[in-house]
Design a protein around this motif. Sequence first.
Motif, PDB file in Angstrom:
ATOM      1  N   MET A 182       0.733  -1.324  -0.109  1.00 41.43           N
ATOM      2  CA  MET A 182       0.094  -0.010   0.044  1.00 41.43           C
ATOM      3  C   MET A 182       0.763   1.172   0.057  1.00 41.43           C
ATOM      4  O   MET A 182       1.454   1.603   1.036  1.00 41.43           O
ATOM      5  CB  MET A 182      -0.879  -0.016   1.270  1.00 41.43           C
ATOM      6  N   LEU A 208      -8.457   6.945   2.787  1.00 46.61           N
ATOM      7  CA  LEU A 208      -7.834   5.354   2.375  1.00 46.61           C
ATOM      8  C   LEU A 208      -6.650   5.539   3.482  1.00 46.61           C
ATOM      9  O   LEU A 208      -5.516   5.909   3.079  1.00 46.61           O
ATOM     10  CB  LEU A 208      -7.432   5.216   1.131  1.00 46.61           C
ATOM     11  N   ILE A 221      -6.250  -3.907   5.530  1.00 48.52           N
ATOM     12  CA  ILE A 221      -6.736  -3.526   4.424  1.00 48.52           C
ATOM     13  C   ILE A 221      -8.131  -2.835   4.607  1.00 48.52           C
ATOM     14  O   ILE A 221      -8.948  -3.398   4.945  1.00 48.52           O
ATOM     15  CB  ILE A 221      -7.215  -4.802   3.535  1.00 48.52           C
ATOM     16  N   PHE A 267     -11.412  -0.923  -0.085  1.00 47.77           N
ATOM     17  CA  PHE A 267     -10.981  -1.935  -0.959  1.00 47.77           C
ATOM     18  C   PHE A 267     -11.732  -3.144  -1.449  1.00 47.77           C
ATOM     19  O   PHE A 267     -11.374  -3.855  -1.922  1.00 47.77           O
ATOM     20  CB  PHE A 267      -9.503  -2.295  -0.660  1.00 47.77           C
ATOM     21  N   SER A 315     -10.719  -6.490   1.453  1.00 47.46           N
ATOM     22  CA  SER A 315     -10.884  -6.115   2.694  1.00 47.46           C
ATOM     23  C   SER A 315     -11.652  -7.383   3.465  1.00 47.46           C
ATOM     24  O   SER A 315     -12.769  -7.796   3.001  1.00 47.46           O
ATOM     25  CB  SER A 315     -11.582  -4.933   3.301  1.00 47.46           C
ATOM     26  N   LEU A 336      -2.933   5.785   2.617  1.00 50.33           N
ATOM     27  CA  LEU A 336      -2.565   4.862   1.696  1.00 50.33           C
ATOM     28  C   LEU A 336      -2.754   5.203   0.212  1.00 50.33           C
ATOM     29  O   LEU A 336      -3.412   6.243  -0.152  1.00 50.33           O
ATOM     30  CB  LEU A 336      -3.372   3.487   1.776  1.00 50.33           C
ATOM     31  N   SER A 360      -3.771   4.144  -3.909  1.00 51.07           N
ATOM     32  CA  SER A 360      -5.284   3.385  -4.395  1.00 51.07           C
ATOM     33  C   SER A 360      -4.892   1.868  -4.929  1.00 51.07           C
ATOM     34  O   SER A 360      -5.761   1.426  -5.332  1.00 51.07           O
ATOM     35  CB  SER A 360      -5.683   4.254  -5.275  1.00 51.07           C
ATOM     36  N   GLU A 361      -3.884   1.539  -4.805  1.00 51.86           N
ATOM     37  CA  GLU A 361      -3.627   0.025  -4.966  1.00 51.86           C
ATOM     38  C   GLU A 361      -3.276  -0.739  -3.717  1.00 51.86           C
ATOM     39  O   GLU A 361      -2.435  -0.196  -2.950  1.00 51.86           O
ATOM     40  CB  GLU A 361      -2.507   0.010  -6.130  1.00 51.86           C
ATOM     41  N   PRO A 362      -4.145  -1.688  -3.267  1.00 47.81           N
ATOM     42  CA  PRO A 362      -4.131  -2.035  -2.095  1.00 47.81           C
ATOM     43  C   PRO A 362      -2.969  -2.977  -1.659  1.00 47.81           C
ATOM     44  O   PRO A 362      -2.706  -3.366  -0.433  1.00 47.81           O
ATOM     45  CB  PRO A 362      -5.454  -2.806  -1.816  1.00 47.81           C
ATOM     46  N   SER A 363      -1.966  -3.624  -2.452  1.00 49.17           N
ATOM     47  CA  SER A 363      -1.086  -4.302  -2.189  1.00 49.17           C
ATOM     48  C   SER A 363      -0.263  -3.756  -1.041  1.00 49.17           C
ATOM     49  O   SER A 363       0.298  -2.663  -0.852  1.00 49.17           O
ATOM     50  CB  SER A 363      -0.079  -4.628  -3.489  1.00 49.17           C
ATOM     51  N   PHE A 390      -5.239 -11.864  -0.412  1.00 41.75           N
ATOM     52  CA  PHE A 390      -5.566 -10.683   0.570  1.00 41.75           C
ATOM     53  C   PHE A 390      -6.111 -11.486   1.813  1.00 41.75           C
ATOM     54  O   PHE A 390      -5.570 -11.014   2.790  1.00 41.75           O
ATOM     55  CB  PHE A 390      -6.356  -9.817  -0.014  1.00 41.75           C
ATOM     56  N   GLN A 426      -4.077 -10.838   5.431  1.00 42.94           N
ATOM     57  CA  GLN A 426      -4.685 -10.403   6.584  1.00 42.94           C
ATOM     58  C   GLN A 426      -4.923 -11.180   7.796  1.00 42.94           C
ATOM     59  O   GLN A 426      -4.787 -10.762   8.832  1.00 42.94           O
ATOM     60  CB  GLN A 426      -6.098  -9.830   6.007  1.00 42.94           C
TER      61      GLN A 426
END
Length: 585
Positions: free
Chosen positions: A1, A316, A377, A381, A385, A489, A491-494, A537, A541
Amino acid sequence: MKLSRVLGSVGVVSAAALALVACGKSSNNNAGAKDAKKFKETTPVKAVKKGGTLSYAEETDTPFTGIFNNELSTSAIDSDVAQFGNESLFDVDDSYKINSKGPATFKLDRKAKTITIEVKKGVKWSDGKQVTAKDVEYEYEVMANKGTKSQRYTASLQNIVGVTEYHDGKAKTISGIDMPDGANGRKVVIHFKEMKPGMLQSGNGYFLESAEPYHYLKDVPFDKLLSDDKVRKQPLFFGPYKVQKVVRGQSVTYVPNEHYWRGKPNLDKITMEVIGTNSVSQAIKSHKFDITGVLNAQWNNVKDTKNVNFIGKIPLSYNYLGFKVGKFDKKAGKNVEDKNAKMNNVSLRKAMAYAMNIDAVTKRYSNGLSFRVNTLIPAQFGDFSDKSIKGYPYNLKKANELLDKAGYKKRKGEKYRRQPNGKKLTINVAVRGTQPNAEKIWTNYIQQWQKIGLDAKFVGGRPMEFNSWVQDVQADSPKIDVFEGGWSLSSEPSPMDLYSEGAPYNMARFVSPTQSKLLTNIDSTKAFNHKYRVQAFDKWQQWMYDNAYVVPTTNSWSVTAVNDKVTGWSLKPSANSWYDVGFTK
């Protein structure tokens, strides 16, 4: 992120660069859930008149460092200060997907493992020079050259062919970045070792989203860039405004960039001025500034202010508690975990999380407008999430049981528990002094930890000045055992650039082959399949929840008080905010 503060247009700070606009004021601007339906993301659309001076408040109790360079800046505050001129190469839609409507076009070729970027003719620096292919390539040199010591050089960027060799001094150029029409052309082709599923999204960290003026900076040695006046006082931008004057740490005056490719912006001038957090609510009520962030603790004082539009969204971002379990080895460029570190006991970490009465604190100190979060996350997202993660709701009984079972015992007549090896245990907590109630809130948490028999105390006896906090946490100061922080963060959640073995921003310094594999799966070519990526993901998490090296704590509504004579100001990702902003007729 990758980290980015959403500045009206996203990706304003370059991609992996985003991976650290760390922790500045992400929880400063908040407002409440019950008021949420009142908040719109944009000012009302009205006819604009040309001209006028707009005043913008930057809420901080610390002077800004004023690093006008995407690769070298390390705080959300500096990103905020630069936003009026600092435009991304790419526009995005409201889902943060990159398009070709901005200063440069974008083309991804999965088969050839390339991305082609072409800067549009007429996109010029504020000194009138065309933005060239070399300016795009030079940004990678600044990021990857050892001389700059950029905090934003990450493992993700090493997926570009030749970046590692350049960083290690084995090559004078980055072999995987081609300029087909030459350095003065406008086209750049970037070659990757692997294509990644997040590459179509802004803020993905695998390539950069801005440029640096090579013709202007080329004579400054890499190791001198950070302190040079061309970065600190007279930066060049290709966005709508340019810097006219900097009063270091206090204010910046912007005027229109007469060479701006979209046309002349509406305002004659923008003045950005630092304001202490204790003065914010009075400033809003007295209309001292045209745009001022609302502090959650002060919402009830300002919510009835007349002639103001309150614009808001849930950003975010999240705040977190991090447990130091190692150090960053600069020579090797990776985190090294110490299995014998004081905080390297999962029961101790989880007990501290369960002892935090977060729901009661957010209710009391944010007018109920901040809220506890359960996973790293954010819900924005969507599928990525994991809603099934329960987090660590307040439970003193569970906290005590965890410590008892793990062997943290009190000796007769002693107030505090000892380590399982019998040694005394003192836990030193580093806290950012970035909001008015920081000391009250964290004194409360320290008392909660003392209730379960842990001798916890502030590093330095109180919350730290923000720049000192950044310096000490990043440098793995031995006086810090636990720290609270926050990520804004991208805008790409990695989460690769925040928590991987090679990430400087993995400031807890934990390392695990299992986690490395989970992160790799999130960004693998298999993850072009949405269902596979969602599962990847979820697994990451769950692993982070089970191991509790970093525990998410809160997020908040971000609300801004905007003069009702201002139009064109928007929090939507697709907006070209500062170009469109103006006063109404």
